[in-house]
Design a protein around this motif. Structure first.
Motif, PDB file in Angstrom:
ATOM      1  N   PRO A 131       6.753  18.635  12.348  1.00  0.00           N
ATOM      2  CA  PRO A 131       8.084  18.005  12.283  1.00  0.00           C
ATOM      3  C   PRO A 131       8.630  17.632  13.654  1.00  0.00           C
ATOM      4  O   PRO A 131       9.557  16.828  13.745  1.00  0.00           O
TER       5      PRO A 131
ATOM      6  N   TYR B  89      -1.116   3.220   2.577  1.00  0.00           N
ATOM      7  CA  TYR B  89      -0.560   4.146   1.592  1.00  0.00           C
ATOM      8  C   TYR B  89      -0.486   5.581   2.106  1.00  0.00           C
ATOM      9  O   TYR B  89       0.273   6.385   1.581  1.00  0.00           O
ATOM     10  N   TYR B  90      -1.292   5.916   3.125  1.00  0.00           N
ATOM     11  CA  TYR B  90      -1.144   7.238   3.754  1.00  0.00           C
ATOM     12  C   TYR B  90       0.029   7.222   4.730  1.00  0.00           C
ATOM     13  O   TYR B  90       0.707   8.224   4.927  1.00  0.00           O
ATOM     14  N   GLU B  91       0.244   6.083   5.394  1.00  0.00           N
ATOM     15  CA  GLU B  91       1.328   5.999   6.373  1.00  0.00           C
ATOM     16  C   GLU B  91       2.679   5.892   5.673  1.00  0.00           C
ATOM     17  O   GLU B  91       3.696   6.329   6.196  1.00  0.00           O
ATOM     18  N   GLY B  92       2.676   5.223   4.513  1.00  0.00           N
ATOM     19  CA  GLY B  92       3.913   5.099   3.760  1.00  0.00           C
ATOM     20  C   GLY B  92       4.667   3.814   4.010  1.00  0.00           C
ATOM     21  O   GLY B  92       5.778   3.647   3.513  1.00  0.00           O
TER      22      GLY B  92
ATOM     23  N   LYS C 133      -0.707  12.011   9.282  1.00  0.00           N
ATOM     24  CA  LYS C 133       0.650  12.581   9.266  1.00  0.00           C
ATOM     25  C   LYS C 133       0.907  12.897   7.796  1.00  0.00           C
ATOM     26  O   LYS C 133       1.906  12.469   7.196  1.00  0.00           O
TER      27      LYS C 133
ATOM     28  N   SER D  77       1.908  15.365   6.340  1.00  0.00           N
ATOM     29  CA  SER D  77       3.142  16.086   5.995  1.00  0.00           C
ATOM     30  C   SER D  77       4.297  15.121   5.702  1.00  0.00           C
ATOM     31  O   SER D  77       5.307  15.522   5.135  1.00  0.00           O
ATOM     32  N   ASP D  78       4.144  13.852   6.077  1.00  0.00           N
ATOM     33  CA  ASP D  78       5.162  12.845   5.734  1.00  0.00           C
ATOM     34  C   ASP D  78       5.025  12.363   4.279  1.00  0.00           C
ATOM     35  O   ASP D  78       5.910  11.682   3.771  1.00  0.00           O
ATOM     36  N   ILE D  79       3.879  12.672   3.649  1.00  0.00           N
ATOM     37  CA  ILE D  79       3.640  12.207   2.272  1.00  0.00           C
ATOM     38  C   ILE D  79       4.148  13.275   1.308  1.00  0.00           C
ATOM     39  O   ILE D  79       3.671  14.406   1.314  1.00  0.00           O
ATOM     40  N   LEU D  80       5.139  12.910   0.491  1.00  0.00           N
ATOM     41  CA  LEU D  80       5.721  13.900  -0.428  1.00  0.00           C
ATOM     42  C   LEU D  80       4.930  14.000  -1.727  1.00  0.00           C
ATOM     43  O   LEU D  80       5.013  15.000  -2.433  1.00  0.00           O
ATOM     44  N   THR D  81       4.198  12.947  -2.068  1.00  0.00           N
ATOM     45  CA  THR D  81       3.499  12.906  -3.361  1.00  0.00           C
ATOM     46  C   THR D  81       2.036  12.540  -3.130  1.00  0.00           C
ATOM     47  O   THR D  81       1.590  11.470  -3.544  1.00  0.00           O
TER      48      THR D  81
ATOM     49  N   GLY E  85      -0.043  11.595  -6.101  1.00  0.00           N
ATOM     50  CA  GLY E  85       0.327  10.267  -6.592  1.00  0.00           C
ATOM     51  C   GLY E  85      -0.377   9.157  -5.828  1.00  0.00           C
ATOM     52  O   GLY E  85      -0.764   8.142  -6.402  1.00  0.00           O
ATOM     53  N   ILE E  86      -0.553   9.378  -4.523  1.00  0.00           N
ATOM     54  CA  ILE E  86      -1.255   8.380  -3.694  1.00  0.00           C
ATOM     55  C   ILE E  86      -2.727   8.338  -4.091  1.00  0.00           C
ATOM     56  O   ILE E  86      -3.321   7.265  -4.205  1.00  0.00           O
TER      57      ILE E  86
ATOM     58  N   ALA F  13      -3.999   9.216  -7.008  1.00  0.00           N
ATOM     59  CA  ALA F  13      -4.087   8.629  -8.347  1.00  0.00           C
ATOM     60  C   ALA F  13      -3.946   7.113  -8.291  1.00  0.00           C
ATOM     61  O   ALA F  13      -4.567   6.386  -9.074  1.00  0.00           O
ATOM     62  N   HIS F  14      -3.149   6.644  -7.341  1.00  0.00           N
ATOM     63  CA  HIS F  14      -2.923   5.201  -7.208  1.00  0.00           C
ATOM     64  C   HIS F  14      -4.189   4.476  -6.741  1.00  0.00           C
ATOM     65  O   HIS F  14      -4.276   3.256  -6.809  1.00  0.00           O
TER      66      HIS F  14
ATOM     67  N   GLU G 272       3.468   7.102  -7.971  1.00  0.00           N
ATOM     68  CA  GLU G 272       4.247   8.182  -7.370  1.00  0.00           C
ATOM     69  C   GLU G 272       3.969   8.108  -5.880  1.00  0.00           C
ATOM     70  O   GLU G 272       2.977   8.653  -5.406  1.00  0.00           O
TER      71      GLU G 272
ATOM     72  N   LYS H 126       6.035   8.733  -2.605  1.00  0.00           N
ATOM     73  CA  LYS H 126       7.274   9.100  -1.905  1.00  0.00           C
ATOM     74  C   LYS H 126       6.931   9.661  -0.532  1.00  0.00           C
ATOM     75  O   LYS H 126       5.969  10.429  -0.391  1.00  0.00           O
ATOM     76  N   PHE H 127       7.737   9.314   0.443  1.00  0.00           N
ATOM     77  CA  PHE H 127       7.485   9.711   1.824  1.00  0.00           C
ATOM     78  C   PHE H 127       8.781  10.186   2.473  1.00  0.00           C
ATOM     79  O   PHE H 127       9.871   9.793   2.052  1.00  0.00           O
ATOM     80  N   ALA H 128       8.642  11.043   3.489  1.00  0.00           N
ATOM     81  CA  ALA H 128       9.785  11.425   4.333  1.00  0.00           C
ATOM     82  C   ALA H 128       9.246  11.513   5.753  1.00  0.00           C
ATOM     83  O   ALA H 128       8.508  12.436   6.071  1.00  0.00           O
TER      84      ALA H 128
END
Lengths: 383, 171
Positions: A18, A55-58, A110, A112-116, A119-120, A122-123, B31, B33-35
């Motif tokens: 963080p 999709y990993y970077e967001g 990174k 830890s920035d990916i919350l799901t 889901g990534i 599965a996508h 699904e 979602k990112f932070a």
């Protein structure tokens, strides 16, 4: 012309970082590599390559966000949407073709920035054929592990040996995030996830950044670090449809190895290397990959693990870095991390987990679920 | 259709054909979602925004004030040296009058958007934002503007803590 790795930078892998933005994490990794090579990126580098997946970077078009933190402002720069070793292959080609003398290759996670994360993953499945089934995408690993064990004759117990050995090895690697004194019995008794896969058979995500400085022979000899030559490199993909893939001897690994071995003039891979770093995002993957790239005969990789052949003092020390199981799954940086670990070993700079006298290594990567893409590189030191 | 080709051959498809199933499609909502960790530089920047201030970093290597702040200078490739506040005033560097909203619907009151060169920051270190309290007929390159901050209790540590830039009094 020979192409050598002349600078290695690895940030310590952690479950979360963080304190850093992804830019600051990349800057940290890059600074270390440039210090190792003894170069100034603003004047001494011809081309910069990052390996990343949007999709990993967001966010979209990640390529555009990479120059500042690498010292690549207003310089040739591009992104490979793939594994770090595929980025190294691009660097190799740019140097061989005379486009650049010195190329920087970067990859990071990174996660830890990916919350799901699930889901990534599965996508990444086919939207019409597989996606509507839903469910946790890691059942693919359970399916593959089952098919591999049945088809090869290795056992879940052999996989537990790997799950234990790599986490223990990681205790000696200061980069590793998940070193632990896990016994094979503990691994074999860990909660079942997607049978026959158990929780300790799976690697855990980590944040980290790996940067390499790569150079042609003439430039390489001017650098501060001892060059580690890229003697061969290859990459391949198997079918995007899981049902069509070879789950016993994955084609992506077999074909990538054949390509790298041809270039490196490796005829009998089982006797050619002092060290191996092969993908172990799941424990069974290490065994499966050892067989697919010709380091073990079919069904014999588990036996090698049981005999201690894969340990630091064994016949073919494998993943003495701790691998993904011990260091953490750093997504597309995983392959580049294995290259970095092998390069440090061949230079004699691996510290507490140094293998004595290693001169030639094979490194293999896999992009992780649900991909069937991987790469192989042969590295060596000497004249 | 062009002047020379009044009607193209084939079957025309519209949104209704997609909705009614004439064209087969498969729908899926990922699904994803990112932070994102803001990091050392932008964490301080966002905290300062909440206080109604703009902060930058100074690089003594190239004598620039880097805004928004960053912990390394991308030109010199070295760590930056110090935190410095810049002002919430500046000059309109470029602007556009948008007659479409974010859904591409035509609007009668146009949105004014542009880049403000921030007083105290180095050149090419502006901030993209909206303009308010002025009309499309007032706005001009070189116009002096100041941030219109949201009330302190409404600020969240976001670039939207500035509502828009408005004409500077006496500017």
């Amino acid at each position: 012309m020979k192409v050598g790795i002349v600078g290695v930078g690895i940030t310590p892998f952690r479950s979360a970082t963080p304190e850093f933005s992804w830019k600051e994490l990349m800057y940290d990794g890059a600074q270390r590599a440039y210090a190792d090579a003894g170069i100034d990126p603003r004047t001494d580098v011809g081309s910069f390559i990052t390996c990343a997946e949007d999709y990993y970077e967001g966010f979209g078009i990640f390529d555009e966000f990479t120059p500042d933190q690498l010292g690549a402002v207003l310089r040739p720069m591009h992104t490979v949407g793939g594994d770090g070793i595929q980025g190294l292959a691009n660097a190799y080609m740019q140097i061989q073709s005379g486009l650049a003398d010195v190329v920087v290759v970067e990859s990071h996670s990174k996660a830890s920035d990916i919350l799901t994360f699930e889901g990534i993953v599965a996508h990444g499945l086919d939207p019409i054929w597989n996606k509507p089934l839903g469910g946790h995408p890691n059942y693919l690993a359970g399916l593959e592990m089952d098919a591999f064990l049945r088809g090869s004759g290795n056992t879940a117990k052999d996989c537990a040996l790997i799950a234990s050995a790599n986490r223990r090895a990681a205790l000696l690697n200061s980069v590793a995030a998940y070193g632990a004194r896990v016994t094979p019995e503990q691994a074999a008794a860990s909660p079942g996830l997607w049978a026959p896969l158990r929780s300790l058979d799976a690697s855990v995500l980590a944040d980290g950044c790996v940067v390499l400085v790569v150079a042609g022979e003439k430039a390489a000899r001017r650098m501060a670090a001892r060059p580690v030559w890229v003697q061969g490199i290859g990459w391949a993909s198997d079918s995007p449809s899981p049902e069509t893939r070879d789950w016993v001897r994955p084609a992506y690994a077999r074909i990538a190895a054949a390509m790298a071995y041809r270039l490196a003039k490796v005829r009998v891979p089982a006797n050619a290397f002092d060290l191996a770093e092969v993908d172990d995002k799941f424990s069974y993957k290490e065994l499966q990959h050892l067989e697919a790239i010709g380091l073990a005969r079919k069904g014999q990789s588990g036996k090698m693990a049981r005999r201690g052949d894969l340990g630091a003092g064994g016949k073919l020390p494998t993943n003495v870095s701790g691998g993904s199981l011990g260091c953490g799954n750093v997504l597309d940086a995983s392959g580049l991390h294995r290259i970095a670990e092998a390069a440090l070993q061949l230079r004699g700079d691996a510290g507490k987990h140094q293998v004595d006298g290693a001169e030639r290594a094979v490194v293999q990567s896999w992009r992780g679920l649900p991909a069937a893409t991987g790469a192989v590189a042969v590295l060596g030191v000497g004249p | 259709m062009t002047a020379r080709i009044p009607r193209f051959p084939g079957v025309e498809l519209g949104p209704k054909d997609l909705e009614s199933g004439v064209v087969t499609t498969v729908r899926y909502r990922p699904e994803a979602k990112f932070a994102w960790s803001a990091g050392e530089a932008m964490t301080r920047f966002l905290a300062e925004l909440e206080q109604g201030r703009l902060i930058a970093r100074e690089c003594k290597g190239c004598d620039r004030i880097l805004f928004p702040p960053r912990m390394f200078c991308e030109e010199c490739y070295r760590p930056t040296d110090a935190w410095v506040y810049v002002r919430d005033t500046g000059t309109i560097e470029t602007y556009s009058i948008s007659y479409l909203d974010t859904d591409a619907r035509r609007i009668t009151e146009p949105i004014l958007v542009g880049v403000v060169s921030i007083d105290g920051a180095s050149p090419k270190m502006g901030m993209m934002h909206y303009f308010g309290e002025m009309s499309k007929d007032d706005i001009r390159i070189g116009m002096r503007v100041q941030a219109k901050w949201r009330a302190a209790r409404d600020r969240t540590g976001s670039v939207l803590d500035i509502e828009y830039f408005r004409p500077m009094r006496g500017g």
